[in-house]
Each structure stands twice: as structure tokens, then as C-alpha cells.
Design an enzyme around this catalytic site. Structure first.
Site, PDB file in Angstrom:
ATOM      1  N   LYS A 112       0.833  -1.213   0.000  1.00 31.47           N
ATOM      2  CA  LYS A 112       0.000   0.000   0.000  1.00 31.47           C
ATOM      3  C   LYS A 112       0.861   1.254   0.000  1.00 31.47           C
ATOM      4  CE  LYS A 112      -4.298  -1.878   1.630  1.00 31.47           C
ATOM      5  NZ  LYS A 112      -5.468  -1.777   2.482  1.00 31.47           N
ATOM      6  N   LYS A 194      -5.252  -9.864  -5.900  1.00 31.44           N
ATOM      7  CA  LYS A 194      -6.477 -10.228  -5.187  1.00 31.44           C
ATOM      8  C   LYS A 194      -7.597  -9.240  -5.510  1.00 31.44           C
ATOM      9  CE  LYS A 194      -6.361  -7.682  -0.928  1.00 31.44           C
ATOM     10  NZ  LYS A 194      -7.076  -7.569   0.272  1.00 31.44           N
ATOM     11  N   LYS A 197     -11.046  -3.846  -2.637  1.00 32.01           N
ATOM     12  CA  LYS A 197     -11.942  -2.680  -2.596  1.00 32.01           C
ATOM     13  C   LYS A 197     -11.242  -1.445  -3.117  1.00 32.01           C
ATOM     14  CE  LYS A 197     -13.354  -3.489   2.153  1.00 32.01           C
ATOM     15  NZ  LYS A 197     -12.155  -3.272   2.954  1.00 32.01           N
TER      16      LYS A 197
HETATM   17  N1  AQP Z   1      -9.731 -11.013  -2.391  1.00 32.90           N
HETATM   18  C1  AQP Z   1     -10.010 -11.526  -1.207  1.00 32.90           C
HETATM   19  N2  AQP Z   1     -10.270 -12.846  -1.065  1.00 32.90           N
HETATM   20  C2  AQP Z   1     -10.568 -13.370   0.142  1.00 32.90           C
HETATM   21  N3  AQP Z   1     -10.639 -12.648   1.273  1.00 32.90           N
HETATM   22  C3  AQP Z   1     -10.409 -11.331   1.193  1.00 32.90           C
HETATM   23  N4  AQP Z   1     -10.407 -10.333   2.102  1.00 32.90           N
HETATM   24  C4  AQP Z   1     -10.092  -9.161   1.492  1.00 32.90           C
HETATM   25  N5  AQP Z   1      -9.893  -9.361   0.184  1.00 32.90           N
HETATM   26  C5  AQP Z   1     -10.077 -10.704  -0.041  1.00 32.90           C
HETATM   27  C6  AQP Z   1     -10.718 -10.524   3.504  1.00 32.90           C
HETATM   28  O1  AQP Z   1     -11.790  -9.661   3.845  1.00 32.90           O
HETATM   29  C7  AQP Z   1     -11.655  -9.245   5.196  1.00 32.90           C
HETATM   30  C8  AQP Z   1     -11.802  -7.771   5.324  1.00 32.90           C
HETATM   31  O2  AQP Z   1     -10.823  -7.089   4.602  1.00 32.90           O
HETATM   32  P1  AQP Z   1     -10.392  -5.632   5.033  1.00 32.90           P
HETATM   33  O3  AQP Z   1     -11.528  -4.714   5.048  1.00 32.90           O
HETATM   34  O4  AQP Z   1      -9.615  -5.725   6.280  1.00 32.90           O
HETATM   35  O5  AQP Z   1      -9.480  -5.189   3.868  1.00 32.90           O
HETATM   36  P2  AQP Z   1      -8.278  -5.864   3.171  1.00 32.90           P
HETATM   37  O6  AQP Z   1      -7.918  -7.172   3.765  1.00 32.90           O
HETATM   38  O7  AQP Z   1      -7.196  -4.853   3.152  1.00 32.90           O
HETATM   39  O8  AQP Z   1      -8.822  -6.148   1.717  1.00 32.90           O
HETATM   40  P3  AQP Z   1      -9.736  -5.342   0.720  1.00 32.90           P
HETATM   41  O9  AQP Z   1     -11.164  -5.632   0.990  1.00 32.90           O
HETATM   42  O10 AQP Z   1      -9.315  -5.630  -0.635  1.00 32.90           O
HETATM   43  O11 AQP Z   1      -9.512  -3.827   1.049  1.00 32.90           O
HETATM   44  P4  AQP Z   1      -8.417  -2.847   0.527  1.00 32.90           P
HETATM   45  O12 AQP Z   1      -8.487  -2.808  -0.963  1.00 32.90           O
HETATM   46  O13 AQP Z   1      -8.849  -1.567   1.181  1.00 32.90           O
HETATM   47  O14 AQP Z   1      -7.095  -3.349   1.000  1.00 32.90           O
HETATM   48  C9  AQP Z   1     -10.301  -9.748   5.684  1.00 32.90           C
HETATM   49  O15 AQP Z   1     -10.499 -10.928   6.447  1.00 32.90           O
HETATM   50  C10 AQP Z   1      -9.582 -10.059   4.414  1.00 32.90           C
HETATM   51  O16 AQP Z   1      -8.613 -11.076   4.580  1.00 32.90           O
END
Ligand code: AQP
Length: 327
Positions: A112, A194, A197
Site C-alpha cells: 500500500k 487479489k 476494494k
Molecule cells: N480477495 C479476497 N479474497 C478473500 N478474502 C479477502 N479479504 C479481502 N480481500 C479478499 C478478507 O476480507 C476481510 C476484510 O478485509 P479488510 O476490510 O480488512 O481489507 P483488506 O484485507 O485490506 O482487503 P480489501 O477488501 O481488498 O480492502 P483494501 O483494498 O482496502 O485493501 C479480511 O479478512 C480479508 O482477509
């Protein structure tokens, strides 16, 4: 003490199928086996710039998503992180046993920070300490998350071990719960990344609130691999990703999924996957929209009170052990 689980999602943007299949879906089954705490981690969200009004609205929407997915407020504690001040307090205390070098090694920080370049906020570096505080505050045994969070849970354990060693046995050591299928749902437009969001291109993710036409369009445009055979195969990540989503949404085994698509083409796979996704989304979105504001406020304030009952004595204990209680 009862066995506990803790997990959360950041209200940073619209949640996607990866968040649901990798994390939230598993909470629904586990909540009946464990005493469960599910948090909307809005303090984590401000590790990147956010629009305040949108953040406030999304925070409530993420709680609605938990409820629509089947997290039962009669069984589980659902709350907003900033409502329980002990999360931020314990984070600060744990900074006293966390090393900068450990934080700089975290893959999520490095990835990030690379994207945000000049504007990396200090909070992004501290993110894993806040996550450790979230988990350790509830003496959590199990943390159901997607694969990307595994390293943060390992760091949480290291922090807990160090605290217990330096200040006396205080924290339980949590284990990650990472599902065999769905722990890493990949982007539809680039299966080497992956589903995320924060990805600038929304075509790579199916948001949990996408309408049927958008879902159809995104799957239609999803990249595929060369070849024609439809089976799980690590060397063909795009097709394997689509099959994994299909498998999880239909509840079929891998063998049943492959048998279903034998002799069929990619267009048929995308069409059946679209139908399965819409079939899941329709009742999910109906439940999401049926949760009234008052009901939600009541659930979140009950959750806050239950969470604080557990969190308060732990922070007091940690402060006492560190020699700063009652100062
Ligand atoms: N692609 C994914 N496949 C499976 N699990 C996923 N998680 C995130 N992306 C995937 C799981 O969702 C939970 C919440 O995630 P978060 O809000 O803590 O954000 P993150 O892990 O940083 O992933 P995001 O949703 O893609 O957000 P951004 O883009 O903001 O980084 C966690 O349990 C995560 O493992």
C-alpha cells in the site's frame, strides 16, 4: 473462559465477494461454536484518506452487510470499533512492545505504501498494532480472515508472546482461521492480484451491492486463460478463480463443479456463474435493505456495551502490568 472469535472489515469502500467468501461467510457458521465479536473497523479505515461523510455512512452499511450475511445479533456481538475506546488505548500500549522493523516488514504496508507513495500516513504503518489490539482485547482464540491477513495475525502472536514474557502471562495466543477455498479471491480483470476494494478499476470486483446487470457485465468481461478445458488448475488462475467463486456460492464439491462444466465453454461458465451470483445476491440485498436505522442503532449500541464489558478490564490489567494504572 469460552472460546472466542474476533474479526472485522474496514468500511473503506463497497465490500466485495472476496470479503464475503474469504471472511464474513465463515463467521456465520463459526458464531454458533464460539463466543463471537464482529467489528466494523473504522479506525483502520483512516489509515488512508477518507471522505468523512462517506465513511460514516459506510460504517453503518458494513454492519448491515454482516446482518444480511447471517450474523445473528442475538448470538454474536456486532459493534463499531471507534465506539469501544479500548481498541485505540490498547494499540498505544502495545506500541510499547512492537518494533518498527516488524512493522516495516509487513507485506500489506509495503504494497500500500508503494501505491500511496508521498502521502503514506503514519497510521498505515501502525495498522497491524491496532489489529493486534482488536484481537488481544477479547482474548481471542480464532480469527477468521482471508489469506492477506495471515501475516498480521502472526505479528499479533509475536506481540502477545513478547508482552507475556516481559510483563507476565496476560494474553491468549490467537490462531488464524483461513478457509481452504475462497481465502484469496482474485481480481476478475487480473487474476494475479487479489480482488480488492481499493483497486481503482471496479471491473475487477463484484461488489456485494452490485445490481444484476452490473454483475452480468463484469463476469462477461472477466479475463480467462488460454485453452478450453474448465477445471481447477493452478496454472490457469483466471478459470480456477471463477470456478472457486462458483463452488462457494453453489455449495458444490470441486468434483461436482468440474463434472457440471465438462464439455462446456467459457461463455457457459460465465453465464452459470452469473446466475449463481445473482441468486445469492437477491435475498442478500433484500435483507440488507430491510434493516431499519433504528434497529441498526440498537444492535450497535448493545454490541458496544457487550464489547466494552470485556475490553475494559483487559486494558486496566495491561496498564497495571505496565506500571501506568491510576496515574
Ligand atoms: N480477495 C479476497 N479474497 C478473500 N478474502 C479477502 N479479504 C479481502 N480481500 C479478499 C478478507 O476480507 C476481510 C476484510 O478485509 P479488510 O476490510 O480488512 O481489507 P483488506 O484485507 O485490506 O482487503 P480489501 O477488501 O481488498 O480492502 P483494501 O483494498 O482496502 O485493501 C479480511 O479478512 C480479508 O482477509
Amino acid at each position: 473462559m469460552p472460546k472466542r472469535i474476533f474479526s472485522g472489515v474496514q468500511p473503506t469502500a463497497n465490500l466485495h465477494l472476496g470479503n464475503y467468501l474469504g471472511a464474513i461467510r465463515n463467521w456465520v457458521g463459526l458464531q454458533h461454536e464460539y463466543e463471537s465479536f464482529f467489528c466494523v473497523v473504522n479506525l483502520h479505515a483512516i489509515t488512508a484518506p477518507q471522505d468523512p461523510r462517506e465513511l460514516a455512512a459506510r460504517t453503518r452499511d458494513v454492519a448491515r452487510i454482516y446482518l444480511a450475511a447471517g450474523v445473528d445479533p442475538q448470538v454474536s456481538t456486532i459493534f463499531v470499533q471507534s465506539d469501544v475506546h479500548e481498541h485505540a488505548e490498547l494499540e498505544w500500549l502495545l506500541n510499547g512492545v512492537t518494533r518498527l522493523s516488524e512493522l516495516e516488514r509487513m507485506t500489506q504496508f509495503k504494497d500500500k505504501a508503494k501505491k500511496q507513495r508521498e502521502n503514506v500516513l503514519a497510521g498505515l504503518l501502525m495498522y497491524p498494532v491496532l489489529m493486534a489490539a482488536d484481537i488481544l482485547l477479547y482474548q481471542t482464540d480464532l480469527v477468521p480472515v482471508g489469506h492477506d491477513q495471515k501475516q498480521h495475525i502472526e505479528l499479533t502472536r509475536d506481540i502477545a508472546v513478547r508482552f507475556n514474557r516481559d510483563y507476565g502471562e496476560t494474553f491468549r495466543l490467537p490462531e488464524p482461521f483461513i478457509p481452504k477455498v475462497g481465502a484469496k479471491i482474485m481480481s476478475l480483470d487480473d487474476p494475479s492480484k487479489k480482488m480488492s476494494k481499493s483497486d481503482e478499476n471496479p471491473a475487477g470486483r463484484i461488489a456485494l451491492l452490485d445490481d444484476a446487470d452490473t454483475i452480468r457485465r463484469k463476469f462477461k468481461r472477466a479475463v480467462t486463460d488460454s485453452g478450453t478445458e474448465i477445471r481447477f488448475d493452478e496454472s490457469r488462475p483466471a478459470i480456477t478463480n471463477l470456478l472457486s467463486i462458483y463452488q462457494l456460492l453453489t455449495g458444490k464439491t470441486a468434483a461436482e463443479v468440474e463434472a457440471n462444466f465438462e464439455g462446456k465453454g467459457y461463455a457457459q461458465l460465465k453465464s452459470e456463474l452469473t446466475d449463481a451470483t445473482i441468486e445469492f445476491m437477491r435475498p442478500f440485498q433484500e435483507r440488507f435493505h430491510s434493516i431499519g436505522d433504528e434497529e441498526l442503532t440498537r444492535i450497535l449500541s448493545d454490541g458496544r456495551d457487550r464489547a466494552r464489558e470485556i475490553a475494559r478490564p483487559i486494558v486496566r490489567e495491561v496498564m497495571k502490568r505496565m506500571g501506568i494504572a491510576g496515574a
